[in-house]
Design a protein around this motif. Structure first.
Motif, PDB file in Angstrom:
ATOM      1  N   ASN A 161       0.767  -1.326  -0.103  1.00 12.23           N
ATOM      2  CA  ASN A 161      -0.081  -0.053   0.071  1.00 12.23           C
ATOM      3  C   ASN A 161       1.005   1.384  -0.010  1.00 12.23           C
ATOM      4  N   LEU A 162       0.589   2.188  -1.002  1.00 12.33           N
ATOM      5  CA  LEU A 162       1.342   3.343  -1.084  1.00 12.33           C
ATOM      6  C   LEU A 162       1.442   4.185  -0.036  1.00 12.33           C
ATOM      7  N   GLU A 163       0.233   4.028   0.628  1.00  7.39           N
ATOM      8  CA  GLU A 163       0.100   5.127   2.078  1.00  7.39           C
ATOM      9  C   GLU A 163       1.139   4.462   3.100  1.00  7.39           C
ATOM     10  N   GLN A 164       1.108   3.134   3.138  1.00  6.99           N
ATOM     11  CA  GLN A 164       2.205   2.824   4.189  1.00  6.99           C
ATOM     12  C   GLN A 164       3.584   3.076   3.647  1.00  6.99           C
ATOM     13  N   LEU A 165       3.989   2.768   2.469  1.00  6.97           N
ATOM     14  CA  LEU A 165       5.232   2.966   1.996  1.00  6.97           C
ATOM     15  C   LEU A 165       5.683   4.442   2.251  1.00  6.97           C
ATOM     16  N   LEU A 166       4.822   5.369   1.783  1.00  6.68           N
ATOM     17  CA  LEU A 166       5.186   7.010   1.801  1.00  6.68           C
ATOM     18  C   LEU A 166       4.963   7.493   3.256  1.00  6.68           C
ATOM     19  N   ASP A 167       4.407   6.766   4.131  1.00  4.99           N
ATOM     20  CA  ASP A 167       4.055   7.361   5.606  1.00  4.99           C
ATOM     21  C   ASP A 167       5.103   8.076   6.249  1.00  4.99           C
ATOM     22  N   GLN A 168       6.371   7.682   6.033  1.00  6.79           N
ATOM     23  CA  GLN A 168       7.520   8.285   6.782  1.00  6.79           C
ATOM     24  C   GLN A 168       8.056   9.516   5.937  1.00  6.79           C
ATOM     25  N   ASN A 169       7.983   9.685   4.620  1.00  6.46           N
ATOM     26  CA  ASN A 169       8.164  10.533   3.786  1.00  6.46           C
ATOM     27  C   ASN A 169       7.157  11.855   3.733  1.00  6.46           C
ATOM     28  N   LEU A 170       5.953  11.319   4.194  1.00  3.42           N
ATOM     29  CA  LEU A 170       4.771  12.477   4.305  1.00  3.42           C
ATOM     30  C   LEU A 170       4.713  12.904   5.903  1.00  3.42           C
ATOM     31  N   ARG A 171       5.337  12.150   6.599  1.00  2.00           N
ATOM     32  CA  ARG A 171       5.078  12.861   8.148  1.00  2.00           C
ATOM     33  C   ARG A 171       6.594  13.573   8.324  1.00  2.00           C
ATOM     34  N   ASP A 172       7.810  13.294   7.942  1.00  3.66           N
ATOM     35  CA  ASP A 172       8.636  13.635   8.189  1.00  3.66           C
ATOM     36  C   ASP A 172       8.968  14.952   7.352  1.00  3.66           C
ATOM     37  N   ASN A 173       9.404  16.215   8.055  1.00  5.75           N
ATOM     38  CA  ASN A 173       9.379  17.307   7.515  1.00  5.75           C
ATOM     39  C   ASN A 173      10.760  17.513   6.873  1.00  5.75           C
ATOM     40  N   ASP A 174      11.650  16.621   6.850  1.00  7.13           N
ATOM     41  CA  ASP A 174      12.871  16.535   6.236  1.00  7.13           C
ATOM     42  C   ASP A 174      12.725  16.647   4.447  1.00  7.13           C
ATOM     43  N   TYR A 175      11.337  15.777   4.393  1.00  5.83           N
ATOM     44  CA  TYR A 175      11.078  15.533   2.812  1.00  5.83           C
ATOM     45  C   TYR A 175      10.381  16.651   2.431  1.00  5.83           C
ATOM     46  N   ARG A 176      10.635  17.490   1.344  1.00  5.64           N
ATOM     47  CA  ARG A 176       9.447  18.534   0.801  1.00  5.64           C
ATOM     48  C   ARG A 176       8.578  17.908   0.156  1.00  5.64           C
ATOM     49  N   PRO A 177       7.518  18.458   0.381  1.00  8.10           N
ATOM     50  CA  PRO A 177       6.171  18.095  -0.418  1.00  8.10           C
ATOM     51  C   PRO A 177       6.129  18.230  -1.806  1.00  8.10           C
ATOM     52  N   SER A 178       7.259  18.724  -2.376  1.00 12.06           N
ATOM     53  CA  SER A 178       7.316  19.048  -3.877  1.00 12.06           C
ATOM     54  C   SER A 178       8.385  17.858  -4.306  1.00 12.06           C
ATOM     55  N   CYS A 179       8.743  16.934  -3.557  1.00 14.59           N
ATOM     56  CA  CYS A 179       9.519  15.936  -3.947  1.00 14.59           C
ATOM     57  C   CYS A 179       8.498  15.006  -4.989  1.00 14.59           C
TER      58      CYS A 179
END
Length: 405
Positions: free
Chosen positions: A138-156
């Motif tokens: 599930n992409l929601e699970q896979l990308l959960d850390q990337n979406l939660r962590d402000n290290d990753y920019r939303p524009s990635c």
């Protein structure tokens, strides 16, 4: 008077000193020489690395499932400086570091056990997800850390790869950085209807939250080269990849949505069988829902203006309206074929709406949408769709025709 002046001077100096003490700078900063700047990451189905295999055989590895293999593309000051000083045919401007595990964050932390320079993700440009992983997780699970962590920019930007995603972060060209190359290709959407508008992390989150099915740009790689070819279909109910649209089917979706910024239509003259190329200068599309009782249908009206940059019809005079109308009809017929094939794929094979029909129904008929949204993909697959295409050639270049006298 003099004493008052000295007193004021003393207070000014004291205030300046106190202000200097308050300017502590970035107390939590790190020297750039200590950083590894992450610019790209590839997620694949788990494949144990050599060092991890050895550690596990010796009973020294940490407790995990080999669910995901992540490959991080890094730029370090050492790599950048050595590339400048020792440029050569085999010199790379980046390093790729891989980890396997079941937690995205833990894999990032594991890199700090292998390198003195931990990963910094503030400059992450692209995430590539391998086909096998996208089908199973599930992409929601896979990308959960990337979406939660402000290290990753939303524009990635997020892409799907046919085959191993890690291969898209490799190149044989000296000085080329694969992550930047992928982002650069995304920027070419004004040149082709086969490049989707960038799908960023923030856009994916909104799609996931709405339960909508959507498309992710597909990229293939071979021998250090890459090409954007079609799109992956992410089903809203599962947030997993369910299949692919090929290049022509993605063409058709772009015409339906009207989101193309440029590209061309290649058709063949009905009488001579010779090539006619229509180049898009503008494109727009309107999707109109029609509701009668319990019956839903859609009308799609597609319009475009463009130019005639190439034709192999040697018996035609491109300055004449008769020939231009003929070229328009030929191009319109091709666009209709592309649209028909895309709708066939969406409605009959995959039974998903990835072109925004449901969204238009939600906007124009919210009460009806409320009734059908729970199982919209199924309803969409049985919904009649009518479409009309109108292309207008505004420019035909400086060559007036190859007609023989």
């Amino acid at each position: 008077m003099k004493q008052t002046y000295n007193h004021v001077q003393f207070l000014q100096v004291l205030l300046a000193v106190l202000l200097l003490l308050s300017l502590t700078g970035c107390w939590s900063s790190h020297e750039i020489e200590e950083l590894s700047l992450g610019i790209g990451v590839a997620f694949d189905k788990g494949k144990e690395s050599t060092i991890e295999k050895e550690l596990n055989e010796q009973g020294e590895g940490y407790s995990k499932k080999d669910l995901i293999t992540s490959a991080y593309q890094l730029i370090t000051p050492q790599v950048a400086s050595s590339t400048t000083k020792q440029a050569g045919p085999q010199q790379k401007s980046y390093v790729n570091v891989s980890e396997t595990g079941d937690s995205v964050l833990q894999m990032i932390r594991e890199v700090s056990l292998r390198s003195e320079q931990p990963i910094t993700a503030h400059h992450m440009k692209v995430i590539v997800i391998g086909e096998d992983l996208a089908r199973s997780l599930n992409l929601e699970q896979l990308l959960d850390q990337n979406l939660r962590d402000n290290d990753y920019r939303p524009s990635c930007i997020v892409l799907i790869s046919k085959g191993r995603a890690s291969k898209t972060l490799e190149t044989k060209t000296a000085g080329e950085i694969p992550a930047f190359r992928l982002v650069g290709i995304v920027d070419n959407e004004y040149k082709s209807t086969r490049i989707l508008p960038p799908m960023s992390l923030i856009k994916i989150e909104s799609k996931i939250q709405s339960g909508s099915s959507f498309l992710l740009q597909n990229v293939v790689s071979a021998n250090g080269e890459v090409k954007f070819t079609g799109a992956a279909i992410i089903k809203g109910k599962t947030n997993k990849m369910t299949g692919f649209l090929n290049e022509e089917e993605l063409d058709g979706v772009t015409w339906i949505t009207g989101k193309g910024k440029g590209g061309l239509v290649k058709s063949f003259d009905k009488d001579t069988g010779q090539l006619i190329v229509y180049e898009i200068e503008s494109m727009k599309s309107s999707i109109k829902p029609r509701v009668k009782g319990n019956n839903i249908s859609f009308d799609v009206n597609i319009e475009s203006e463009g130019r005639l940059p190439e034709t192999w019809v040697v018996s035609g005079d491109t300055f004449k309206n008769e020939f231009l109308k003929k070229a328009e009809k030929s191009s319109e017929k091709e666009v209709k074929r592309l649209v028909r094939n895309s709708l066939e794929k969406m409605q009959k094979e995959y039974r998903v709406d990835v072109a925004g029909f449901g969204n238009r129904l939600r906007i124009e008929n919210p009460k009806v949408w409320k009734k059908v949204k729970k199982d919209w993909d199924k309803t969409f697959s049985e919904t009649p769709i009518n479409y009309d295409v109108k292309l207008t050639i505004k420019d035909y270049g400086t060559s007036g025709g190859l007609k023989k006298k």
